[in-house]
Design an enzyme around this catalytic site. Structure first.
Site, PDB file in Angstrom:
ATOM      1  N   HIS A   1       0.817  -1.214   0.000  1.00  0.00           N
ATOM      2  CA  HIS A   1       0.000   0.000   0.000  1.00  0.00           C
ATOM      3  C   HIS A   1       0.854   1.269   0.000  1.00  0.00           C
ATOM      4  O   HIS A   1       0.330   2.351  -0.271  1.00  0.00           O
ATOM      5  CB  HIS A   1      -0.930  -0.004   1.218  1.00  0.00           C
ATOM      6  CG  HIS A   1      -1.969  -1.084   1.171  1.00  0.00           C
ATOM      7  ND1 HIS A   1      -3.258  -0.857   0.771  1.00  0.00           N
ATOM      8  CD2 HIS A   1      -1.889  -2.404   1.458  1.00  0.00           C
ATOM      9  CE1 HIS A   1      -3.945  -1.984   0.822  1.00  0.00           C
ATOM     10  NE2 HIS A   1      -3.130  -2.946   1.235  1.00  0.00           N
TER      11      HIS A   1
ATOM     12  N   ASP B   1       3.143   9.652  -1.075  1.00  0.00           N
ATOM     13  CA  ASP B   1       2.024   8.812  -0.651  1.00  0.00           C
ATOM     14  C   ASP B   1       1.807   7.704  -1.665  1.00  0.00           C
ATOM     15  O   ASP B   1       1.871   7.956  -2.879  1.00  0.00           O
ATOM     16  CB  ASP B   1       0.738   9.642  -0.537  1.00  0.00           C
ATOM     17  CG  ASP B   1      -0.118   9.232   0.646  1.00  0.00           C
ATOM     18  OD1 ASP B   1      -0.011   8.074   1.079  1.00  0.00           O
ATOM     19  OD2 ASP B   1      -0.904  10.072   1.137  1.00  0.00           O
TER      20      ASP B   1
END
Length: 479
Positions: free
Chosen positions: A158, A366
């Site tokens: 992730h 991110d």
């Protein structure tokens, strides 16, 4: 296809009272997959035990079977607070200056991965697909192979994957990546992170990468692909139209008394660029004195990882910056930054998003960032807000109609805030329509079916038929 065995650091346990509605989109999607295919969600309970026994707490709620184990305090300190969040997390977010290398951390990380493997191994049946999640459990697949597991095992990361020269600063980096090549499928959020991984296996390990981005390793073919994650679009748009969201929207609007609202929603983390965001907003107010008293930034930042020193420091820094900026720009009836250290239910967040003219999503790095997608899904299509998005968020690859910014440039972000607030309605609607189509069409279930399809060796990435005879252990059993 058999059942689906999901393994993650923590497990989202649905409550018998129906609290699943408060879960995040990932938990909703994984719960949906487990209902569809049968199976188990395994991970750490979040609780401590004086001595590790491997006891499994099995629960079955809302047709979902979960299995959790407790960890010793030393495990939590070395595996979770240590290697996962003081070594891998900062390194994977390009913060080598914050990365701590400690032999005890790495030993604790390997020990807990061994404990996960020992505990989950008896639950895996011959035809099951095993799906491991995130940086906490990178070597788990290799350990399961060592125990004789021949099932197809996949890993989804992730977070970002760092450039080769950064990763090479990690002691025993070759061993860590070699263990990852025991998976059948390795998934990344974006092509950028995928390409960084493939560059590493070519340059550091001397392996060839095939045209389809697969890797031949020890007689097996490993599939490496980008599978960008999405939100549960239908659920979130329904929540945004609900009574609780509408009430939250009206309350926020009433509280600012006609001022423009900018919103940021982030876990309190140095990777989110909150300090730079505050400075950019302050620069915007200084450069446009006519906007003084006419724009408010609501920053929601729930604390996390409070036992890690760098997280304590970021909280102190943000509190100091908030006080300084508010002191410089506030009036007797107005403060420009509302900084809130707590979380809110998703339905209320949907209302806050809808009330905001600007969504300010400016992480320094991110893996994806689902707040950007939630902000889009919550907007009124007849009067949508504007998304300002960091070019270093994985979501920027999909959300090209957002206003993309360099979050390190205070001037750039400040100028973009002004552009967003001045944007005419027709341009806002045009951008929103394209953004909304992306968020709707590539939702969390699209991601889920693409990954599970690849893991099941269905190269089309389509849905795979659920098992008719899936077996799950009864609740309350242990090992």
């Amino acid at each position: 296809m058999g059942r689906l065995i999901v393994i993650s650091n923590r497990v989202s346990v649905p409550s018998a009272a129906g609290a699943a509605g408060a879960q995040g989109g990932l938990a909703v999607a994984l719960n949906s997959a487990l209902r569809e295919h049968g199976g188990i969600w395994f991970g750490w309970s979040g609780q401590e035990t004086a001595e590790f026994t491997g006891h499994l707490d099995m629960q079955r709620n809302e047709d979902i079977t979960t299995a959790t184990i407790d960890l010793e305090p030393q495990d939590i300190d070395e595996y979770y607070n240590g290697y996962a969040n003081r070594t891998l997390w900062p390194l994977f977010h390009y913060r080598i200056d914050l990365t701590e290398y400690d032999r005890n951390f790495s030993e604790g990380y390997e020990r807990v991965n061994e404990r996960f493997a020992h505990s989950v191994f008896p639950l895996i049946e011959a035809d099951d697909l095993v799906w491991v999640h995130d940086y906490h459990l990178l070597p788990l697949g290799s350990i399961l192979r060592g125990k004789g597991v021949k099932n197809r095992i996949g890993l989804f990361l992730h977070t970002p994957w760092p450039p080769t020269r950064l990763l090479a600063s990690l002691p025993f980096h070759e061993r860590l990546v070699a263990s990852m090549l025991e998976y059948d499928v390795i998934g990344f959020q974006t092509t950028e992170w995928l390409e960084s991984f493939l560059h590493y296996v070519q340059k550091e390990m001397g392996l060839a990468v095939n045209l389809d981005n697969s890797i031949d390793y020890k007689g097996r073919r490993v599939i490496a692909r980008a599978f960008p994650i999405g939100i549960d679009f239908a659920e979130f748009t329904q929540a945004a139209a609900g009574e609780e969201a509408q009430e939250a929207c009206q309350r926020l609007k009433a509280s600012v008394r006609g001022r423009k609202i900018l919103i940021g929603v982030d876990r309190l983390d140095y990777s989110k660029g909150l300090g730079e965001r505050f400075e950019s907003f302050s620069r915007f107010l200084a450069d446009h004195p006519d906007m003084a008293g006419r724009a408010v930034l609501l920053q929601i930042a729930p604390p996390s990882r409070g036992d890690v020193a760098s997280y304590q420091q970021i909280r102190e820094d943000l509190e100091r910056k908030t006080g300084h900026i508010n002191g410089a720009h506030a009036d007797f009836d107005f403060v420009p930054i509302r900084y809130v250290n707590r979380g809110y239910p998703r339905s209320q967040l949907a209302g806050f998003y809808r009330a905001a003219e600007v969504g300010l999503v400016t992480p320094l790095r991110d893996g994806m960032n689902l707040v950007a997608k939630e902000y889009i899904a919550a907007q009124d299509p007849e009067n949508p807000g504007v998304l300002i998005l960091s070019q270093f968020a994985g979501a920027a690859i999909q959300l090209k109609e957002a206003l993309l910014v360099n979050p390190h440039s205070v001037e750039h972000v400040a100028e973009t805030i002004k552009r967003a607030l001045d944007m005419p309605l027709d341009e806002r609607k045009r951008r929103h329509q394209r953004l909304l189509a992306s968020v709707r069409d590539e939702d969390v279930f699209h991601w889920l079916h693409q990954f599970v399809g690849a893991l099941a060796n269905d190269e089309r990435g389509h849905d795979v038929a659920p098992a008719n005879d899936a077996k799950t252990p009864e609740a309350g059993t242990g090992s």
